[in-house]
Design a protein around this motif. Structure first.
Motif, PDB file in Angstrom:
ATOM      1  N   UNK A   1       0.681  -1.284   0.032  1.00  0.00           N
ATOM      2  CA  UNK A   1      -0.074   0.043   0.047  1.00  0.00           C
ATOM      3  C   UNK A   1       0.963   1.514  -0.012  1.00  0.00           C
ATOM      4  N   UNK A   2       2.018   1.196   0.695  1.00  0.00           N
ATOM      5  CA  UNK A   2       2.822   2.179   0.885  1.00  0.00           C
ATOM      6  C   UNK A   2       3.456   2.526  -0.550  1.00  0.00           C
ATOM      7  N   UNK A   3       3.870   1.511  -1.302  1.00  0.00           N
ATOM      8  CA  UNK A   3       4.284   1.642  -2.251  1.00  0.00           C
ATOM      9  C   UNK A   3       3.438   2.090  -3.613  1.00  0.00           C
ATOM     10  N   UNK A   4       2.178   1.817  -3.440  1.00  0.00           N
ATOM     11  CA  UNK A   4       1.312   2.556  -4.389  1.00  0.00           C
ATOM     12  C   UNK A   4       0.881   3.863  -4.047  1.00  0.00           C
ATOM     13  N   UNK A   5       0.830   4.094  -2.753  1.00  0.00           N
ATOM     14  CA  UNK A   5       0.862   5.672  -2.428  1.00  0.00           C
ATOM     15  C   UNK A   5       1.855   6.462  -2.983  1.00  0.00           C
ATOM     16  N   UNK A   6       3.247   5.907  -2.773  1.00  0.00           N
ATOM     17  CA  UNK A   6       4.259   6.620  -3.490  1.00  0.00           C
ATOM     18  C   UNK A   6       4.012   6.895  -5.029  1.00  0.00           C
ATOM     19  N   UNK A   7       3.739   5.849  -5.543  1.00  0.00           N
ATOM     20  CA  UNK A   7       3.555   5.789  -7.019  1.00  0.00           C
ATOM     21  C   UNK A   7       2.337   6.850  -7.433  1.00  0.00           C
ATOM     22  N   UNK A   8       1.438   6.820  -6.824  1.00  0.00           N
ATOM     23  CA  UNK A   8       0.337   7.829  -7.106  1.00  0.00           C
ATOM     24  C   UNK A   8       0.764   9.383  -6.776  1.00  0.00           C
TER      25      UNK A   8
ATOM     26  N   UNK B   1       3.058   9.950  -9.854  1.00  0.00           N
ATOM     27  CA  UNK B   1       1.776   9.990 -11.066  1.00  0.00           C
ATOM     28  C   UNK B   1       1.368  11.408 -10.944  1.00  0.00           C
ATOM     29  N   UNK B   2       0.668  11.976  -9.946  1.00  0.00           N
ATOM     30  CA  UNK B   2       0.220  13.219  -9.931  1.00  0.00           C
ATOM     31  C   UNK B   2       1.119  14.430 -10.167  1.00  0.00           C
ATOM     32  N   UNK B   3       2.239  14.279  -9.745  1.00  0.00           N
ATOM     33  CA  UNK B   3       3.285  15.393  -9.865  1.00  0.00           C
ATOM     34  C   UNK B   3       3.828  15.463 -11.258  1.00  0.00           C
ATOM     35  N   UNK B   4       3.952  14.237 -11.984  1.00  0.00           N
ATOM     36  CA  UNK B   4       4.271  14.209 -13.471  1.00  0.00           C
ATOM     37  C   UNK B   4       3.089  14.600 -14.199  1.00  0.00           C
ATOM     38  N   UNK B   5       1.966  14.343 -14.008  1.00  0.00           N
ATOM     39  CA  UNK B   5       0.971  14.857 -14.946  1.00  0.00           C
ATOM     40  C   UNK B   5       0.369  16.062 -14.653  1.00  0.00           C
ATOM     41  N   UNK B   6       0.658  16.757 -13.618  1.00  0.00           N
ATOM     42  CA  UNK B   6      -0.034  18.054 -13.080  1.00  0.00           C
ATOM     43  C   UNK B   6       0.781  19.095 -13.784  1.00  0.00           C
ATOM     44  N   UNK B   7       0.488  20.321 -13.342  1.00  0.00           N
ATOM     45  CA  UNK B   7       1.069  21.176 -13.805  1.00  0.00           C
ATOM     46  C   UNK B   7       2.274  21.966 -13.084  1.00  0.00           C
ATOM     47  N   UNK B   8       3.254  21.033 -13.077  1.00  0.00           N
ATOM     48  CA  UNK B   8       4.455  21.379 -12.312  1.00  0.00           C
ATOM     49  C   UNK B   8       5.523  21.924 -13.047  1.00  0.00           C
ATOM     50  N   UNK B   9       5.253  21.780 -14.389  1.00  0.00           N
ATOM     51  CA  UNK B   9       6.632  22.243 -15.254  1.00  0.00           C
ATOM     52  C   UNK B   9       6.284  23.703 -15.217  1.00  0.00           C
ATOM     53  N   UNK B  10       7.280  24.285 -14.980  1.00  0.00           N
ATOM     54  CA  UNK B  10       7.397  25.852 -14.768  1.00  0.00           C
ATOM     55  C   UNK B  10       7.549  26.579 -16.019  1.00  0.00           C
ATOM     56  N   UNK B  11       6.832  27.711 -16.328  1.00  0.00           N
ATOM     57  CA  UNK B  11       7.103  28.355 -17.483  1.00  0.00           C
ATOM     58  C   UNK B  11       8.273  29.203 -17.302  1.00  0.00           C
ATOM     59  N   UNK B  12       9.101  29.210 -18.503  1.00  0.00           N
ATOM     60  CA  UNK B  12      10.268  29.681 -18.461  1.00  0.00           C
ATOM     61  C   UNK B  12       9.954  31.192 -19.094  1.00  0.00           C
TER      62      UNK B  12
ATOM     63  N   UNK C   1      13.971  18.136  -1.956  1.00  0.00           N
ATOM     64  CA  UNK C   1      14.332  17.223  -2.492  1.00  0.00           C
ATOM     65  C   UNK C   1      13.141  16.374  -3.307  1.00  0.00           C
ATOM     66  N   UNK C   2      11.904  16.894  -3.174  1.00  0.00           N
ATOM     67  CA  UNK C   2      10.965  16.598  -4.134  1.00  0.00           C
ATOM     68  C   UNK C   2      10.917  17.205  -5.406  1.00  0.00           C
ATOM     69  N   UNK C   3      11.351  18.447  -5.298  1.00  0.00           N
ATOM     70  CA  UNK C   3      11.589  19.274  -6.498  1.00  0.00           C
ATOM     71  C   UNK C   3      12.577  18.766  -7.371  1.00  0.00           C
ATOM     72  N   UNK C   4      13.897  18.543  -6.722  1.00  0.00           N
ATOM     73  CA  UNK C   4      15.049  18.062  -7.398  1.00  0.00           C
ATOM     74  C   UNK C   4      14.644  16.811  -8.146  1.00  0.00           C
ATOM     75  N   UNK C   5      13.963  15.911  -7.343  1.00  0.00           N
ATOM     76  CA  UNK C   5      13.746  14.462  -7.986  1.00  0.00           C
ATOM     77  C   UNK C   5      12.659  14.624  -9.004  1.00  0.00           C
ATOM     78  N   UNK C   6      11.482  15.292  -8.536  1.00  0.00           N
ATOM     79  CA  UNK C   6      10.111  15.172  -9.636  1.00  0.00           C
ATOM     80  C   UNK C   6      10.132  16.164 -10.776  1.00  0.00           C
ATOM     81  N   UNK C   7      10.851  17.213 -10.562  1.00  0.00           N
ATOM     82  CA  UNK C   7      11.013  18.122 -11.790  1.00  0.00           C
ATOM     83  C   UNK C   7      12.074  18.175 -12.236  1.00  0.00           C
ATOM     84  N   UNK C   8      13.215  18.184 -11.464  1.00  0.00           N
ATOM     85  CA  UNK C   8      14.621  17.975 -12.244  1.00  0.00           C
ATOM     86  C   UNK C   8      15.004  16.900 -12.809  1.00  0.00           C
ATOM     87  N   UNK C   9      14.411  15.848 -12.286  1.00  0.00           N
ATOM     88  CA  UNK C   9      14.878  14.407 -12.594  1.00  0.00           C
ATOM     89  C   UNK C   9      16.100  13.901 -12.105  1.00  0.00           C
TER      90      UNK C   9
END
Lengths: 253, 79
Positions: free
Chosen positions: A38-45, A48-59, B18-26
């Protein structure tokens, strides 16, 4: 394996940072342990959220030049384009004097500044949703015309402003129509273009302040955003970033 | 997504870092350890705790995939 010690290993496992032997041992344990699974699934979830969300910043335009200038040898210069780089990011940078570190600290400052620009982040999210919806619902245009002299007047009486509408067929970006859409509760103009088979949505509405052009990416779509001359523009497409920038440049001039 | 932003903002700087460095900067764990001048074990532990914190802030929304569904609903049914 003791579960209480394995949390940090489980995080590393999810990040593929464990060696083959450790991974194998962990996987065996996960087969027997529901809590760790369950812990692993939470970490993966969360990942997943961080990767799909709007966390790429605008340059912002000129960002990389400014980093280069800040890294030039000489007395330590504080980068001035970002008003509120948090103190800890600077501590991180001055902790050791490498170019990479400073660039990273600035990047982190950019990310966290973007965090407080939550209005921007949500608007961008809405742009992506609008774009996807227009494609899924096959509702691209209410006025289907490649003629800018037909599309532009269509908006009269439907909006409190008149969007600038130009066809760029001769440059390979034909106008295919227009419709109304909403952003942040306001009705905006949506102009639809094509680049070969790719659909480009342009959302535009009045905006007093200028916004420096910024390119970003979200959920696989490329986005360009700016405001000048009293109007704000969000341009989004799955077409590659280079061509989208080309199109954005056409719109801006 | 708003909830995720809020959750990240609540993190202590060293966890957010650490979260930013890993998840954003890879960056790899080794690179993160170098940049933050922290031992590898600390990086590992902070990262998994940072994610745990976000998961806790979001409550049961993640497990039921509700945040994901909400975005899907927006896009598909236009609601």
């Amino acid at each position: 394996m003791l579960c209480r010690d394995s949390k940090k290993l489980l995080g590393a496992y999810v990040d593929n940072e464990l060696d083959v032997v450790q991974s194998a041992a962990l996987e065996e344990h996960l087969g027997d342990c529901a809590d760790c699974q369950a812990f692993v699934e939470d970490q993966q979830a969360v990942k997943g959220l961080l990767q799909q969300g709007n966390f790429r910043f605008s340059v912002p335009a000129g960002f990389h030049e400014q980093i280069k200038r800040s890294l030039e040898p000489g007395p330590a210069k504080k980068a001035r384009f970002w008003p509120a780089t948090p103190a800890w990011a600077w501590k991180l940078a001055t902790g050791f004097a490498t170019a990479a570190a400073l660039a990273l600290a600035i990047a982190l400052g950019v990310v966290l500044h973007q965090q407080s620009n939550t209005g921007q982040a949500f608007a961008q999210n809405e742009v992506v949703d609008n774009h996807i919806r227009s494609l899924l619902m096959n509702h691209l245009a209410d006025v289907d015309s490649t003629d800018q002299h037909t599309v532009k007047p269509w908006f009269n009486g439907k909006l409190s402003f008149s969007p600038k509408v130009t066809d760029f067929s001769d440059k390979g970006f034909p106008l295919i129509g227009g419709r109304l859409d909403t952003m942040e509760g306001e009705t905006v103009a949506a102009l639809v273009y094509k680049r070969r088979q790719h659909v480009i949505n342009v959302f535009t509405c009045p905006h007093t302040d200028a916004i420096t052009p910024a390119a970003s990416e979200q959920r696989g779509y490329h986005i360009v955003h700016w405001a000048d001359g009293g109007m704000e523009y969000w341009v989004i497409s799955d077409v590659n970033a280079g061509e989208l920038q080309q199109f954005a440049d056409l719109l801006r001039h | 997504m708003q909830q995720v932003w809020k959750a990240i903002e609540k993190l202590e700087p060293e966890f957010r870092e650490v979260l930013v460095l890993r998840e954003l900067e890879g960056l790899s764990y080794k690179e993160i350890a170098g940049i933050t001048e922290a031992p590898l074990g600390t990086v590992m532990s902070r990262l998994s705790r940072a994610r745990e914190h976000i998961r806790r802030c979001l409550g049961t929304e993640i497990r039921r995939g509700r945040i994901l569904h909400k975005e899907g609903r927006n896009a598909v049914s236009g609601q």
